[in-house]
Structures are given as C-alpha cells and as structure tokens.
Design an enzyme around this catalytic site. Structure first.
Site, mmCIF file in Angstrom:
data_model
loop_
_atom_site.group_PDB
_atom_site.id
_atom_site.type_symbol
_atom_site.label_atom_id
_atom_site.label_comp_id
_atom_site.label_asym_id
_atom_site.label_seq_id
_atom_site.Cartn_x
_atom_site.Cartn_y
_atom_site.Cartn_z
ATOM 1 C CG HIS A 66 31.180 -13.126 -21.403
ATOM 2 N ND1 HIS A 66 31.959 -13.810 -20.456
ATOM 3 C CD2 HIS A 66 30.403 -14.144 -21.948
ATOM 4 C CE1 HIS A 66 31.788 -14.961 -20.230
ATOM 5 N NE2 HIS A 66 30.868 -15.387 -21.190
ATOM 6 C CD GLU A 69 26.203 -14.161 -22.756
ATOM 7 O OE1 GLU A 69 26.172 -15.319 -22.224
ATOM 8 O OE2 GLU A 69 27.252 -13.885 -23.439
ATOM 9 C CG HIS A 70 27.744 -15.264 -17.552
ATOM 10 N ND1 HIS A 70 28.273 -16.248 -16.830
ATOM 11 C CD2 HIS A 70 28.344 -15.159 -18.704
ATOM 12 C CE1 HIS A 70 29.048 -17.134 -17.713
ATOM 13 N NE2 HIS A 70 28.950 -16.449 -18.794
ATOM 14 C CD GLU A 146 32.200 -18.503 -20.175
ATOM 15 O OE1 GLU A 146 31.609 -17.900 -19.421
ATOM 16 O OE2 GLU A 146 32.125 -18.674 -21.431
#
Lengths: 432, 437
Positions: A66, A69-70, A146
């Site tokens: 993840h 991904e950012h 997040e």
C-alpha cells in the site's frame, strides 16, 4: 428433481450473460492485455493490475504494498514531480489506485481519445519509478494519518481488523492491507525499492482496457509503450501458503467509544475454483443478504434485537479467506442471545435443506449482479480482473457453469464442512 | 486507496453534457412525455444490457416538514406495507426478483429508483407502483422503524465527521431545515407519529409533483403499457410548496466550536461559510473556484499544501452544496490532534490567497479542461442517467443544458473567480473541531 430444476433454470439465464466483446493478447515480456469493447457509453477505463498485495509482503513489513501504491503517484523518469493526477485530470479524466490482500490496481477513467496518455504514464511508472527519499518519508506520514482515520478512530473497522488478525495464525491474510503501525514505521526506503523491483514487472502484471475502443488500435499502442519493458530477472515464486489447524473457537472483545454493539462471526472458507466457495455464496444469500434473508427476518423483524444484519463471502481470493456474519445489535445485554440465534440458524442449514424458493432467489441475485455489473465498463473490468488474478478472466464462464451444476445437497454439505466451531472467530465490539 | 475521493462536489452537483466529440460520439436523446395529471416522464431507450431503471423525483423534502424526519421516514416506510402487500411480502418480492428500490431524500427532493432485470420488469413495475401509490404505513412497522432510526442516528453521532458537519450546518442555518440532518435528530424522532407520515405522503406524493425517468431496455410499447396501467389514471394534485429560504445571521467574528473526544487520535476539522443556490448564475464560477481550492482531488491547492507537501493529512477537500436556496461551502480535514492548529492556519492562508490573488492561467485552464472533459464520466451508466435527467426539470436547467454546459464553464475568467471568492470567502468563518484535548 430439485437438481434438474436448478440446472434448467440456469441454462435459461446464462447463455447470454456477457454483452460486450472481450479479447486477450500477451506481449513478449509476459504482460497480458485484456480488451473489453463496450460501445454503450463514450468513455474508457485503463487498469494496470499487479499481483502484489499484502499476501506477498515480507514478515514485519505489513503495509509495504500500500505504501508503494502511494509512491507510484509521486513521479517517474519522464513524468517527475507528482504530476500524474494533474495530467489525467487536465485531460478530463480521473485516476486512483487501491491495494487489496491479493493485488494492487491503478486505474483511470477517461475519454477513449485520451487513452494514450494513460499508457504513457503507466508504462513509465512500471519501468522507471523515481523513488525519492523525501517522498517516501512524506507518504509514510500520510499513510499513518490514513491508518488513524480508517482504523484507529473507527471502531467498526478496527474490530474487523482484529478478527482477521486472530482468525489466521500463520497465513499472511492475518495482516491488514494498510499495515500495522509499527510495521509501517519500520519499513525502510530500501525495502520499498526492493519490493518495487521484485513485483512491479510486466510478467507479474496485466492490463485491462475497456470502453468505446477498437481492439487493434489499442493493442498496437500498448505494444509500443509496454513491450520494451524488460521482464523481471528472477521469476516471482509463488509462496507456499498455509494455515495451521484451528482447534476451537477464537474470540476477541474490543471496548471502544461506540453506541451500537457489533457482533462479527468469521468462518474460514475456501476460495474459488473450489466449488464449495460458490455453495457458500448461496449460503451467504440465504442467511444474510436482503431483508427476506433468514437472519434479517429473525433478528431484525421477529426478535427486534438487531438494527442491521449482513453476511459476506469472498470466493475470488488467491487463497481461502473468511465468511462473515456481521450484526449491529440494539442492546449490549443481548449479544449472547444474538450469537445463540445465529448459531441456531447455521445449525438449521446443516439439518434442513434450503427451500427451492431460497435457491431460486439466490440465483436470481447472481444473475442480476452479473447483468448490473455490466452497466459500468469500469466495474465489469474490475470483475474480469479478479478472475484474471486467480488464473484467467475466462474463469468467469466456468464460474457460471459451476453455479449451473450446484445442487441443494452441495449447499448443505458446504454448511456442514465450513460453518463450524473449529473454523470460527468471534469479535465483539462493546461500547466503552 | 491512494486518494480519499475528493471530487465530491462534481459527483453530486455538477451538471453534465452528453454531446461528446470523440471516438464513438453519442448524444443522449431522451423523450419527454407530459401527462394530463401533471406527471412528467423522461424516457431513454438503451438496449445494450437487459436491465431497466425507473426513477421518480418527488418535490418533497425536509423543506416541507412540520416535524424532523418526516420526509425521510415517509420515503423509507413506502416499502413497509401497501393496500395489496405486507412489509414481508414486499421484502420477499424485492429479494426474490433481485430488484432494488433505492430511496434517497435530499434537502430539496425525494428520489426513488427501481433497478430491475428485463426478465422481471413486469413484476418489478407492479411492485414499484404499488409502493408509490398505495402505502399504508402500518403502526407496528412504523414503531420498529422509528426505533431502528433512533439507534442508527445515535450510532452516526459517534462519527466525528457526522458530528462536525451537523454542528457546522446547525450554526450556519439555525432552525432552517437545511440546518439539521436529513434523517432527523435522535432527540425528536420519537415525537413523530405514523399519521405524520400519512399526511406528508397524501400532501406531496401526487403526480403533478413528480418527474419520472425510464431508462434502459424498455421499448415504446412497454413504456406505453406502464404509462397506461399506472400513470394515466392516477389522480390527485399537490398544492404549491410553501418553502422558505434560510436567513443567515451576520457574524461579527469567526465562530469556533470545539467538541472534546478523548477516544480519538485525530481532529476532524470543518470550516466554512454560506454558499450559493443552484439557480445562482455564479454557480459555474463557484464550481471552478472550488475545484482549484479544494475540489480537485490531489491537484487542488489545499491537498498540495496540507497533504502532498507536508504529509499532515490523508483526506482534505472542499465542497459546496447548491440547493433551491443557498447551500454551504466547507472544507473538511482530519489530522493528528497535535497538528490541529497548524492545519487550521494553513487552510485559512489558502482561503485568504484565493480571495486576494487571481488564480493562475494554468490553474484555470486545467480546471476547465477537467470540468468539461470529465462530463461523460458523470453519466456513464444507465443508473447515473436515470437519476440525473429528472434534475434537468427540477432545477429548470433545460434539456439543452447538456450542450450549453461547455460554454458556461469556458467563459469563466480569473477575475470572476476572484470576485466569487471575495464575495463568499471573506466573511467570518464557522470552524468546528472534534478531537482530543
């Protein structure tokens, strides 16, 4: 007779389930291309799927897929300085990405005439991502925000994370996709670079392009942009996945500031192409999908113990995951009563065959969901991608056939085999 | 998700064109049918998938309520019993036929949408028009729904975003219906009686108060059958709505509201002002201004300053709501509690910047390109079309609105944006913070 009736019904339903043409090809570097021609709306979607999700992460580095991904939005050799979304939006498109336990998807929705821009951007970040230390530090901070927003300050998500965390003892599915805070903090810049190098290669990815497009034209452009990207030197080995035997029910009680208590019951179940996973889909429909389902009727209507009830199953996973029963309960004193009633309903599935009406209802729902998913070429492409992650998008046809041949007995057997204490983890969220 | 989806204002309020100049260009050529009883039908035939959507927009909302929750519960109780079917029978049919009937209540109207496969269209329309025309609001079902609604509202009141927005709107609008949540308040929901729903229904759910859209694999013959069977002989007339605009109170200084929640790790911050109505000609300049400031996802000024350059938040956006009467403009962000002051300061600096300096040519060009170019994406499914086309009539945008939209956006210049920002963002703000001490 029942079996015959079900098969007959489904042959009527399913011969014409796909309303657009689908083609595939594979480039020399191993990158597979799936093209969905759908001329119903003047839009297109471009999706790059990497077989890299939390299931692939090294121990102690949960959240690395993840985090990468950012970082994929921060810039590549030809498009440095955080301009990806700016370029897409200034061409009237939207872009985003998401990471799951099994894969990571980058996507755009855009006018068909602007698809070559997506290809430029996606090919460059597949081959030449510019990973910068300062971006890495910033994105780590953003991901921790997040995590606070989505889990630490959200008790309903947190109880699910906790249940998944203890349902699996050895299997990587126990790790949250976003990662545990300590793991996110411990991920180094080198870790991310290595992870990108290992997993983001054409032979570990595929592209789905869908919409108002012409396949020859699109394929030619994709070849120009992507075929030069070299395959990964070391072939990605499939991890051997296993989960150690569970000997009894597991339980987690979480006390947080919340108003409604929540009960989560999660049974370990197999994934498709195991046929039992489809029987469990039907069981999910019978038990908890819709207001006429058995649990909704019992807990919300008859007993007035619950505010809402839901069940879910995820057959399209790379390995067996969980069958969930989730209930928002009116009164914390009644949690045990609710759990007892759910277990009674589950036992009833094992001793009494479901009615023909229930089976037909479940299958109507499957038919409708196939049809409605095709209202959006973006959504339909996502479904095809989930099958491709398992092996091949064409499995969608086998899936339909497997439903065709499912019997009422198969459905009952699946309840007996999987919905039992030795597969169960219970989570209880209580108001603090 | 890389991005918290922040293009909210477009998703909700942008108006779209279907004239589309690219490969496979199409136009949305729907037909209008006006019935004698005042009902309107907008019909679009699309046969690529055997599915059908029928939406009905009813001019009835919290603006018409005599008690909070009245509009919301009236819509939600439609599927809880009719003259012909019990609540359980309705649920059985919905699930068995695999159809859905969605009920949405906005601050201006109610919209119901039926989704059905072509194979089950006949049974689905029978049911849909039964719940629309013959609801009975049974007492027992009403009592259960009120109990569930009260519990659900209490649960939502634990959500910091919900509380922050609720406080902001209450402060901005006072007692006006726009100032309370559409579903109502936990403290008042039990004061409602089933007769209140019956009265609301019989006052507003009349054919002359309805705009239908029928979209999908349904031919003219089938349309005619539906019209004749369910609509042509439906009698009854709703009186004109007696709705009143909000009265905003002048603020001599910024209002700051803090609600302490020690269980949280982040502060939820909502900061905002009065907005504009949907019919205000400044709507388009406002749209472009909002995109540049905080509506444009990760490319907006706020996202760049607070998220991308400093890593202080995962989600930050601005949005505006435009109704029959002026809506609200606000920014929402969540940040680690210790950064609260820093983030508020950065937001106020960005607000100041946009009303003091003209936006750059590049910002303006990119905003317009996005707003114009992304229009087809907003109506790229039958469902979106079905729920959108009744708004053309409701907000009096006109059927040619689709072709005009490009010009509405194209003509905006940086001076207009500056004027809009000066007009709306220089007032004293309302700030709500939910978080730990």
């Amino acid at each position: 007779m029942k079996k015959v009736a079900i098969i007959f019904l489904f042959l009527l339903l399913f011969p014409l389930m796909s309303y657009c043409e689908i083609f595939e090809d594979r480039l020399k570097n191993g990158l597979k291309i799936i093209i969905v021609e759908d001329h119903s709306s003047p839009v297109a979607t471009f999706q790059v799927w990497y077989k890299a999700g939390s299931i692939d992460e090294p121990e102690g580095k949960s959240g690395i897929s993840h985090l990468l991904e950012h970082l994929m939005f921060r810039g590549s050799k030809r498009f440095p300085n955080n301009v990806f979304s700016k370029i897409i939006q200034s061409h009237g498109g939207v872009d985003n990405a998401f990471t799951t336990k099994d894969y990571t998807v980058y996507f755009q929705k855009i006018a068909p005439s602007n698809l070559s821009i997506c290809m430029d951007l996606e090919s460059d970040r597949m081959a030449n991502l510019l990973l910068k230390k300062e971006d890495f530090e910033l994105e780590k901070k953003i991901v921790l925000e997040e995590r606070r927003q989505r889990y630490e300050d959200d008790p309903e998500s947190l109880i699910l994370e906790e249940v998944i965390g203890i349902a699996f003892k050895s299997h990587p599915y126990r790790r949250p996709v976003i990662g545990w805070t300590e793991d996110i903090e411990s991920i180094t810049f080198e870790d991310v670079k290595n992870y990108y190098k290992q997993f983001y290669c054409p032979n570990n990815a595929f592209i789905i392009v869908g919409g108002d497009i012409k396949k020859e034209e699109i394929l030619k452009k994709i070849k120009e942009k992507f075929e030069k990207i070299p395959s990964c030197e070391n072939k990605i080995e499939n991890k051997i996945l296993y989960e150690t035997k569970q000997y009894g029910e597991r339980r987690i009680i979480l006390k947080r500031q919340t108003y409604l208590p929540m009960l989560v019951m999660a049974y370990k179940v197999p994934a498709y192409p195991n046929k039992d996973s489809i029987a469990l889909e039907i069981l999910s429909s019978i038990l908890g999908e819709g207001k006429s389902s058995r649990l909704y009727r019992k807990l919300v209507n008859e007993k007035s113990l619950a505010v809402d009830v839901g069940t879910s199953n995820s057959p399209l996973s790379r390995d067996g995951f969980l069958f969930f029963v989730i209930i928002s309960i009116k009164d914390k004193e009644k949690i045990h009563d609710v759990e007892k009633l759910v277990k009674e309903e589950i036992e009833r599935l094992k001793t009494e065959l479901p009615s023909e009406m229930e089976i037909e209802k479940a299958k109507n729902q499957v038919e409708a969901s196939f049809l409605f998913s095709q209202d959006s070429v973006f959504g339909y492409s996502l479904i095809l991608g989930k099958f491709e992650i398992l092996d091949n998008w064409k499995l969608i046809n086998q899936y339909r056939e497997d439903i065709n041949t499912l019997t009422i007995q198969d459905i009952q057997n699946a309840a007996k085999k999987y919905l039992k204490e030795e597969n169960l983890t219970v989570g209880v969220l209580l108001p603090k | 998700m890389k991005k918290f989806f922040t293009l909210i204002s477009f998703l909700i309020f942008l108006i779209f064109t279907m004239k589309y100049n690219s490969v496979g260009a199409t136009t949305m050529e729907f037909k209008n049918i006006n019935l004698k009883n005042g009902a309107k039908i907008k019909y679009l035939y699309r046969c690529n998938i055997p599915i059908v959507y029928i939406s009905v927009l009813i001019s009835a909302s919290p603006l018409d309520e005599t008690k909070p929750s009245q509009a919301y519960l009236t819509a939600h109780m439609l599927t809880h019993g009719t003259k012909n079917r019990s609540a359980r029978q309705i649920e059985d049919e919905i699930d068995f036929l695999a159809i859905s009937i969605e009920k949405k209540v906005t601050y201006d109207f109610t919209i119901l949408t039926l989704a059905a496969t072509k194979r089950h269209l006949r049974e689905a329309t029978d049911l849909f028009f039964d719940i629309l025309q013959n609801p009975t609001f049974p007492e027992e079902e009403f009592t259960k729904e009120v109990s569930i609604l009260k519990k659900s509202i209490k649960q939502m009141e634990e959500d910091p975003s919900y509380i922050a927005l609720k406080e902001f709107l209450k402060t901005l609008y006072g007692d006006h219906p726009y100032g309370r949540p559409i579903e109502g308040l936990s403290e008042t929901v039990e004061k409602l009686k089933r007769e209140d729903l019956e009265e609301f229904y019989h006052t507003y759910y009349k054919p002359n108060n309805m705009i239908f859209s029928i979209v999908g694999d349904i031919n003219e013959k089938e349309l005619k059958e539906i019209k004749e069977k369910f609509l042509d002989n439906w009698e009854g007339k709703a009186l004109d709505r007696k709705i009143t605009p909000p009265e905003f109170t002048l603020r001599n200084k910024p209002i700051e509201i803090k609600i302490r929640r020690d269980d949280l790790t982040q502060s939820t911050i909502v900061i905002g002002f009065e907005g504009i109505s949907r019919k205000n000609p400044d709507f388009y300049a406002f749209t472009v201004m909002n995109y540049i400031l905080g509506g444009g996802g990760l490319t907006s000024r706020l996202a760049k300053s607070i998220r991308e350059e400093k890593g202080l938040a995962y989600s930050i956006y601005s949005t505006f709501t435009s109704y029959l009467f002026p809506g609200a403009f606000y920014i929402e962000v969540k940040t680690k509690a210790e950064n609260t002051k820093k983030v508020v300061k950065l937001i106020t600096e960005e607000i100041e910047k946009i009303y003091k300096q003209e936006v750059t040519e590049e910002e303006l060009r990119e905003a317009k390109s996005f707003l114009i170019g992304s229009l087809p994406l907003r109506v790229d499914t039958l469902k979106k079309i079905s729920e959108f086309i009744p708004l053309l009539d409701f907000y009096e945008l006109g059927d040619d609105y689709f072709t005009k939209y490009k010009n509405y956006i194209d003509k905006i210049d940086s001076k207009e944006i500056l004027n809009i920002a000066e007009k709306f963002l220089t007032k004293n703000y309302i700030l709500v913070i939910i978080g730990p001490e």
